[in-house]
Scaffold this active site. Structure first.
Site, PDB file in Angstrom:
ATOM      1  N   GLY A  72       0.796  -1.232   0.000  1.00 15.27           N
ATOM      2  CA  GLY A  72       0.000   0.000   0.000  1.00 15.27           C
ATOM      3  C   GLY A  72       0.824   1.274   0.000  1.00 15.27           C
ATOM      4  O   GLY A  72       0.422   2.302   0.555  1.00 15.27           O
ATOM      5  N   CYS A 130       0.670   0.649  -9.273  1.00 14.12           N
ATOM      6  CA  CYS A 130       0.559  -0.076  -8.002  1.00 14.12           C
ATOM      7  C   CYS A 130      -0.861  -0.637  -7.864  1.00 14.12           C
ATOM      8  O   CYS A 130      -1.831   0.116  -7.937  1.00 14.12           O
ATOM      9  CB  CYS A 130       0.873   0.845  -6.822  1.00 14.12           C
ATOM     10  SG  CYS A 130       0.641   0.006  -5.248  1.00 14.12           S
TER      11      CYS A 130
END
Ligand code: SIN
Length: 311
Positions: A72, A130
């Site tokens: 994250g 991501c």
């Protein structure tokens, strides 16, 4: 005499091996290794406009042939990075690729301006891919990729790499959008969006359901994307990343078309792996009588190794 040195993106790389963004953090725990032997480059962990604490645990789970992460984008935020981390990164004797990500083009622009001008930045890598943060990765679409890259590239003279996602059916239109918008090169690829289920609960193992798969399992996927991009963009610098865990994987990546090779999960398995790969590559080339590393790059597109070496 073998030479592994190559010039790309305005920098001279001592060899083609680069630590990929993530597993090596900001590279500072590995400082003694960088001072021990030259390494091609270090890509720092992605920084974002403001600090991020990351996703709830578990953040790393086992998978066949690799691992699934849901980190994250944990990082201290750009301001703290520039003030407190980058000065130490700047002292590492290697090419420094500074990775950054932003939710919107305006923030990408501001970040490229600040990071591109900061002492210690040699190359910028815009992370568009991501899979572990809110929203769809920009690199899933050519249009959003172009918007982000255009904003960032316009704000800096520092060469900008676009880090793309393998989770697209065709990498070429997305890569074309990044290049037309001002990217100087491509990093191919980020992790593959993937899932694990805990069979004793019947639920996804990761709190955010999806994670990013890395490791040997994704090598053939990364190779396919690098190969396609090299075919479409013969002169564009490519950092091939994804599943390189040994010399064989590195050679395949180079022959598919990568100028530079990123090592990600492999650094977590063995922090000395990038250095061992450089040595193994040198030995392999010496034993086979290849002097020029450049002759290997993309040789799969030019009739293979031996034809390529003669030309
Ligand atoms: C993460 O921080 O979640 C991994 C980085 C990435 O996939 O870009």
């Amino acid at each position: 005499m073998v030479t592994l040195e190559l010039k790309r993106l305005g920098q001279t790389f001592a060899n083609p091996v680069v630590l990929a963004s993530g597993p090596a953090g900001f590279g500072l725990e590995l400082a003694s290794l960088f001072r021990w032997r030259p390494m091609g480059g270090l890509t720092t962990k992605t920084v974002t406009p403001t600090p991020r604490e990351g996703n709830p645990p578990p953040r790393l789970v086992d998978a066949p042939g690799g691992a699934l992460n849901s980190i994250g984008l944990v990082n201290p935020g750009m301001e703290a990075f520039v003030a407190g981390v980058l000065p130490s990164v700047a002292e590492l004797p290697t090419v420094r690729l500074i990775s950054f990500a932003a939710p919107h083009p305006e923030q990408a622009e501001a970040m490229a301006d600040t990071l591109g001008a900061a002492p210690g930045t040699d190359i910028l890598e815009l992370n568009l891919s991501c899979p572990n943060v809110e929203g769809r990765p920009p690199a899933w679409e050519a249009g959003t990729t172009a918007d982000m890259v255009r904003a960032a590239a316009a704000a800096t003279k520092t060469p900008l790499l676009a880090k793309l996602s393998p989770d697209v059916p065709d990498i070429v239109p997305v890569a074309a959008a990044a290049l037309e918008a001002g990217a100087a090169g491509l990093t191919l690829v980020n992790t593959v969006r993937a899932l694990r289920i805990q069979w004793d609960t019947g639920l996804p193992t990761l709190v955010r359901t999806w994670g990013g798969l890395s490791g040997a399992a994704i090598l053939p996927i990364a190779l396919a994307k690098v190969f396609q991009a090299r075919q479409a963009f013969p002169g564009v610098p490519i950092v091939g990343t994804g599943g390189v865990m040994d010399l064989g994987g590195l050679l395949e990546m180079v022959m598919a078309g990568a100028d530079l090779v990123g090592v990600g999960l492999g650094v977590m398995v063995d922090p000395v792996l990038p250095w061992r790969l450089v040595e193994s590559l040198e030995t392999w080339m010496t034993q086979r009588g290849f002097e020029r590393y450049e002759a290997l790059v993309g040789c799969a597109h030019r009739g293979g190794l031996h034809v390529s070496e003669q030309t």
